[in-house]
Design a protein around this motif. Structure first.
Motif, PDB file in Angstrom:
ATOM      1  N   ASN A 163       8.627  -1.441  -8.751  1.00  0.00           N
ATOM      2  CA  ASN A 163       8.848  -0.005  -8.867  1.00  0.00           C
ATOM      3  C   ASN A 163      10.269   0.303  -9.325  1.00  0.00           C
ATOM      4  O   ASN A 163      10.519   1.310  -9.946  1.00  0.00           O
ATOM      5  CB  ASN A 163       8.584   0.697  -7.529  1.00  0.00           C
ATOM      6  CG  ASN A 163       7.091   0.842  -7.297  1.00  0.00           C
ATOM      7  OD1 ASN A 163       6.329   0.771  -8.250  1.00  0.00           O
ATOM      8  ND2 ASN A 163       6.683   1.011  -6.060  1.00  0.00           N
ATOM      9  N   ASP A 201       2.933   4.260  -8.588  1.00  0.00           N
ATOM     10  CA  ASP A 201       3.237   3.731  -7.250  1.00  0.00           C
ATOM     11  C   ASP A 201       2.066   2.923  -6.727  1.00  0.00           C
ATOM     12  O   ASP A 201       2.223   2.128  -5.802  1.00  0.00           O
ATOM     13  CB  ASP A 201       3.506   4.892  -6.279  1.00  0.00           C
ATOM     14  CG  ASP A 201       4.717   5.683  -6.692  1.00  0.00           C
ATOM     15  OD1 ASP A 201       5.815   5.115  -6.682  1.00  0.00           O
ATOM     16  OD2 ASP A 201       4.552   6.868  -7.058  1.00  0.00           O
ATOM     17  N   PHE A 202       0.891   3.178  -7.303  1.00  0.00           N
ATOM     18  CA  PHE A 202      -0.318   2.533  -6.801  1.00  0.00           C
ATOM     19  C   PHE A 202      -1.334   2.519  -7.932  1.00  0.00           C
ATOM     20  O   PHE A 202      -1.368   3.440  -8.743  1.00  0.00           O
ATOM     21  CB  PHE A 202      -0.864   3.343  -5.612  1.00  0.00           C
ATOM     22  CG  PHE A 202      -1.668   2.535  -4.641  1.00  0.00           C
ATOM     23  CD1 PHE A 202      -1.041   1.732  -3.697  1.00  0.00           C
ATOM     24  CD2 PHE A 202      -3.061   2.562  -4.679  1.00  0.00           C
ATOM     25  CE1 PHE A 202      -1.778   0.974  -2.794  1.00  0.00           C
ATOM     26  CE2 PHE A 202      -3.803   1.810  -3.790  1.00  0.00           C
ATOM     27  CZ  PHE A 202      -3.167   1.009  -2.846  1.00  0.00           C
ATOM     28  N   LEU A 241       2.554  -0.604 -12.500  1.00  0.00           N
ATOM     29  CA  LEU A 241       3.624  -0.328 -11.527  1.00  0.00           C
ATOM     30  C   LEU A 241       4.971  -0.282 -12.236  1.00  0.00           C
ATOM     31  O   LEU A 241       5.827   0.551 -11.932  1.00  0.00           O
ATOM     32  CB  LEU A 241       3.626  -1.391 -10.422  1.00  0.00           C
ATOM     33  CG  LEU A 241       2.342  -1.476  -9.563  1.00  0.00           C
ATOM     34  CD1 LEU A 241       2.443  -2.610  -8.560  1.00  0.00           C
ATOM     35  CD2 LEU A 241       2.047  -0.156  -8.841  1.00  0.00           C
ATOM     36  N   ILE A 257       6.717  -5.560  -3.991  1.00  0.00           N
ATOM     37  CA  ILE A 257       6.179  -4.558  -4.916  1.00  0.00           C
ATOM     38  C   ILE A 257       7.258  -3.533  -5.277  1.00  0.00           C
ATOM     39  O   ILE A 257       7.321  -3.052  -6.403  1.00  0.00           O
ATOM     40  CB  ILE A 257       4.939  -3.884  -4.277  1.00  0.00           C
ATOM     41  CG1 ILE A 257       3.805  -4.901  -4.097  1.00  0.00           C
ATOM     42  CG2 ILE A 257       4.470  -2.682  -5.084  1.00  0.00           C
ATOM     43  CD1 ILE A 257       3.270  -5.514  -5.377  1.00  0.00           C
ATOM     44  N   ASN A 258       8.139  -3.237  -4.323  1.00  0.00           N
ATOM     45  CA  ASN A 258       9.208  -2.276  -4.605  1.00  0.00           C
ATOM     46  C   ASN A 258      10.140  -2.762  -5.704  1.00  0.00           C
ATOM     47  O   ASN A 258      10.734  -1.956  -6.416  1.00  0.00           O
ATOM     48  CB  ASN A 258      10.035  -1.993  -3.350  1.00  0.00           C
ATOM     49  CG  ASN A 258       9.317  -1.004  -2.468  1.00  0.00           C
ATOM     50  OD1 ASN A 258       8.422  -0.300  -2.938  1.00  0.00           O
ATOM     51  ND2 ASN A 258       9.676  -0.971  -1.204  1.00  0.00           N
ATOM     52  N   PRO A 296      -1.329  -3.533  -3.662  1.00  0.00           N
ATOM     53  CA  PRO A 296      -0.896  -2.323  -4.358  1.00  0.00           C
ATOM     54  C   PRO A 296      -1.992  -1.647  -5.182  1.00  0.00           C
ATOM     55  O   PRO A 296      -1.691  -0.911  -6.117  1.00  0.00           O
ATOM     56  CB  PRO A 296       0.217  -2.844  -5.273  1.00  0.00           C
ATOM     57  CG  PRO A 296      -0.201  -4.238  -5.587  1.00  0.00           C
ATOM     58  CD  PRO A 296      -0.925  -4.755  -4.380  1.00  0.00           C
ATOM     59  N   LYS A 301       2.414  -6.113  -0.034  1.00  0.00           N
ATOM     60  CA  LYS A 301       2.290  -4.887   0.773  1.00  0.00           C
ATOM     61  C   LYS A 301       3.014  -3.730   0.095  1.00  0.00           C
ATOM     62  O   LYS A 301       4.091  -3.916  -0.483  1.00  0.00           O
ATOM     63  CB  LYS A 301       2.943  -5.097   2.143  1.00  0.00           C
ATOM     64  CG  LYS A 301       2.123  -5.871   3.133  1.00  0.00           C
ATOM     65  CD  LYS A 301       2.876  -5.952   4.454  1.00  0.00           C
ATOM     66  CE  LYS A 301       2.254  -6.965   5.390  1.00  0.00           C
ATOM     67  NZ  LYS A 301       0.928  -6.609   5.844  1.00  0.00           N
ATOM     68  N   THR A 302       2.449  -2.553   0.258  1.00  0.00           N
ATOM     69  CA  THR A 302       3.125  -1.359  -0.251  1.00  0.00           C
ATOM     70  C   THR A 302       2.567  -0.138   0.472  1.00  0.00           C
ATOM     71  O   THR A 302       1.672  -0.259   1.311  1.00  0.00           O
ATOM     72  CB  THR A 302       2.954  -1.222  -1.779  1.00  0.00           C
ATOM     73  OG1 THR A 302       3.828  -0.204  -2.258  1.00  0.00           O
ATOM     74  CG2 THR A 302       1.529  -0.865  -2.165  1.00  0.00           C
ATOM     75  N   SER A 360       0.129   2.656   4.613  1.00  0.00           N
ATOM     76  CA  SER A 360       0.526   1.346   4.074  1.00  0.00           C
ATOM     77  C   SER A 360      -0.713   0.487   3.834  1.00  0.00           C
ATOM     78  O   SER A 360      -1.728   0.617   4.543  1.00  0.00           O
ATOM     79  CB  SER A 360       1.514   0.648   5.005  1.00  0.00           C
ATOM     80  OG  SER A 360       0.883   0.412   6.222  1.00  0.00           O
TER      81      SER A 360
END
Ligand code: FNR
Length: 379
Positions: free
Chosen positions: A369, A322-323, A317, A365-366, A77, A66-67, A73
């Protein structure tokens, strides 16, 4: 995540099957690129030259894909890039994209040159659909399309700015590819020797650019028309008129990126159009970290051009996106097996990302990043 009833386990599988099933003219339209097609190969090769650093002994048993991007949201990603005339790949491709976007929660982008209308896609996909604008014909005609998107409930608009003029794509020129189709003897032979595609796709209604219909019901899209009206003044005007999120697609220079940010865009979509515009363009993935540095760590960046599997998405990423968005692979999967093919390919990409995250010791996913996966990028 998705059901497996498909021979597609990778983009290469999708490409091989689509090559057999699609008329040459259609396959070449999807796969073709500008000039000698060096740019598209460079995009892919540049990904191959990026390596990721494994990390060990982290508890990665629970991982999430999820991102969010631009206050929306998503369960994964990446989404599907804007591509014109998707219904050439298989009947009802746009509807299939909308259904899968709703079901699995990712964004899709309806191109101005789509073979479905702005209004239909708005109904089908709701907030999962973003609208992509090409400046076409005149300022008034372009803004009229923006008004339609607003009325149809779109909240995110992408202005594509790297097509001041459609490039010379040699395969399309050789095949006589044009919109609407002109039925030359070679096109007739091409369609006749792909009867399954012809019966299903052409009988479902020959795909045509649905958003450029005049009051008399005639298509008024000139594919080779000049689109250079998408200039800085037009962008400023659009920023004033569009109340939602505004993304600028096709930015590859740090100076342009800074200017786009300063003029009020909500995000930049780093892309070299998959090598379809300037053959000698640098690989987009090599420019991405430079643009990230130029716009700062918090400014939203989307990325496409050269992504062929989930591992590539992790690389994008890690290098500042970010995507991510996928282009050709999605259309090839639709061309290979329709809904089953695209479902399978999305499944492959998601599994790739999840498994790669496990190798890198990451749970979300963060984490990517945060640059913990950053490694020996080619700069
Ligand atoms: C595109 N692309 C594109 N981009 C855009 O902004 N509007 C459009 O209408 C189209 N049309 C289109 C048609 C087809 C058949 C392809 C393959 C691509 C470019 C697309 O959004 C994306 O930038 C590239 O596809 C990314 O490159 P790769 O990853 O597909 O090689």
């Amino acid at each position: 995540m998705f059901k497996k009833n498909s021979y597609v386990f990778s983009t290469e599988d999708a490409r091989r099957i689509a090559h057999k099933r699609l008329p040459k003219m259609v396959y070449d339209f999807i796969e073709g690129a500008a000039g000698r097609e060096v740019g598209v190969s460079r995009n892919e090769a540049a990904f191959d030259n990026i390596m990721l650093q494994p990390r060990v002994m982290e508890d990665v048993s629970e991982r999430s894909l999820k991102t969010s991007i631009l206050d929306q949201s998503f369960d994964m990603p990446f989404g599907v890039a804007p591509m014109g005339m998707c219904n050439l790949a298989c009947p009802n491709a746009d509807k299939i994209l909308a259904d899968l976007a709703n079901k699995f929660d990712f964004p899709i982008c309806l191109s101005s040159a789509a073979s479905s209308s702005i209004e239909d896609m708005g109904d089908w996909a709701g907030s999962h659909a973003w609208f992509q604008l090409y400046f076409s014909a005149s300022e008034a005609a372009s803004l009229a399309m923006v008004d339609r998107a607003l009325k149809a409930g779109y909240e995110t608009l992408i202005l594509t700015v790297d097509v001041p003029q459609v490039s010379r794509r040699i395969r399309d020129l050789r095949n006589g590819f044009n919109l609407p189709f002109s039925m030359t003897p070679s096109a007739f032979w091409d369609f006749a020797t792909h009867p399954k595609w012809s019966l299903t796709t052409l009988l479902a209604g020959t795909p045509s650019p649905k958003n450029f219909i005049d009051d008399n019901g005639k298509i008024r899209f000139n594919r080779n028309g000049n689109r250079a009206g998408a200039n800085w003044d037009f962008f400023k005007l659009l920023r004033k008129k569009w109340p939602g999120k505004l993304i600028v697609k096709g930015v590859t220079s740090t100076d342009d990126a800074k200017r786009v940010k300063n003029l009020g865009a909500d995000a930049i979509y780093v892309s070299n159009h998959g090598g379809r515009q300037l053959d000698s363009v640098p690989p987009a993935i090599q420019l991405l970290p430079l643009i990230r540095e130029a716009v700062g760590s918090d400014f939203p960046l989307l990325f496409d051009s050269g992504i062929r599997n989930g591992e590539d998405i992790v690389k994008a990423l890690a290098l500042g996106a970010d995507f991510a968005m996928i282009g050709r692979p999605a259309l090839l999967a639709l061309g290979a097996e329709g809904v089953a093919g695209l479902s399978a390919l999305l499944d492959c990409f998601c599994e790739d990302i999840s498994v790669v995250m496990a190798q890198l010791g990451m749970k979300s996913i963060n984490d990517i990043n945060a640059h913990t996966a950053y490694s020996f990028a080619t700069r």
